[in-house]
Design a protein around this motif. Sequence first.
Motif, PDB file in Angstrom:
ATOM      1  N   TYR A   1       0.846  -1.196   0.000  1.00  0.00           N
ATOM      2  CA  TYR A   1       0.000   0.000   0.000  1.00  0.00           C
ATOM      3  C   TYR A   1       0.878   1.241   0.000  1.00  0.00           C
ATOM      4  O   TYR A   1       2.020   1.189   0.445  1.00  0.00           O
ATOM      5  N   ILE A   2       0.321   2.368  -0.481  1.00  0.00           N
ATOM      6  CA  ILE A   2       1.060   3.628  -0.518  1.00  0.00           C
ATOM      7  C   ILE A   2       0.130   4.780  -0.175  1.00  0.00           C
ATOM      8  O   ILE A   2      -1.062   4.744  -0.471  1.00  0.00           O
ATOM      9  N   THR A   3       0.688   5.784   0.474  1.00  0.00           N
ATOM     10  CA  THR A   3      -0.043   7.031   0.730  1.00  0.00           C
ATOM     11  C   THR A   3       0.944   8.134   1.065  1.00  0.00           C
ATOM     12  O   THR A   3       2.143   7.917   1.134  1.00  0.00           O
ATOM     13  N   ASP A   4       0.398   9.315   1.310  1.00  0.00           N
ATOM     14  CA  ASP A   4       1.177  10.475   1.721  1.00  0.00           C
ATOM     15  C   ASP A   4       0.674  10.875   3.106  1.00  0.00           C
ATOM     16  O   ASP A   4      -0.509  11.180   3.263  1.00  0.00           O
ATOM     17  N   LEU A   5       1.544  10.828   4.112  1.00  0.00           N
ATOM     18  CA  LEU A   5       1.171  11.167   5.482  1.00  0.00           C
ATOM     19  C   LEU A   5       2.109  12.229   6.043  1.00  0.00           C
ATOM     20  O   LEU A   5       3.284  12.275   5.668  1.00  0.00           O
ATOM     21  N   SER A   6       1.587  13.030   6.942  1.00  0.00           N
ATOM     22  CA  SER A   6       2.458  13.937   7.693  1.00  0.00           C
ATOM     23  C   SER A   6       3.202  13.110   8.740  1.00  0.00           C
ATOM     24  O   SER A   6       2.832  11.956   9.014  1.00  0.00           O
ATOM     25  N   ALA A   7       4.208  13.696   9.360  1.00  0.00           N
ATOM     26  CA  ALA A   7       4.970  12.989  10.394  1.00  0.00           C
ATOM     27  C   ALA A   7       4.054  12.618  11.569  1.00  0.00           C
ATOM     28  O   ALA A   7       4.163  11.527  12.138  1.00  0.00           O
TER      29      ALA A   7
END
Length: 91
Positions: A35-41
Amino acid sequence: MNILILFEMKFKQDMKILTGILDYYGFKKVTETLYITDLSAIELEEFKGKVKEKNIKKGSILIIPLCKGCYNKIETIGKEILNENKEYMIL
């Protein structure tokens, strides 16, 4: 930060729990266990906390952060998988 998650679960129930958490955080399915996504820290730390909270003992989860440079170097060959204006291909 772009995040890849690769996992292997012994029990389907653990996999179901993990995929539910992945869905909650907006991860996109690339393959059955990738799976892939864009997350903040902060979101990444929350994600890790939720996964640890579920106490999955018979499986492994690999969290791979991708810097923008690495993310921009991803290439596709063959069948394309579209994810937020970026195409992916699993070789």
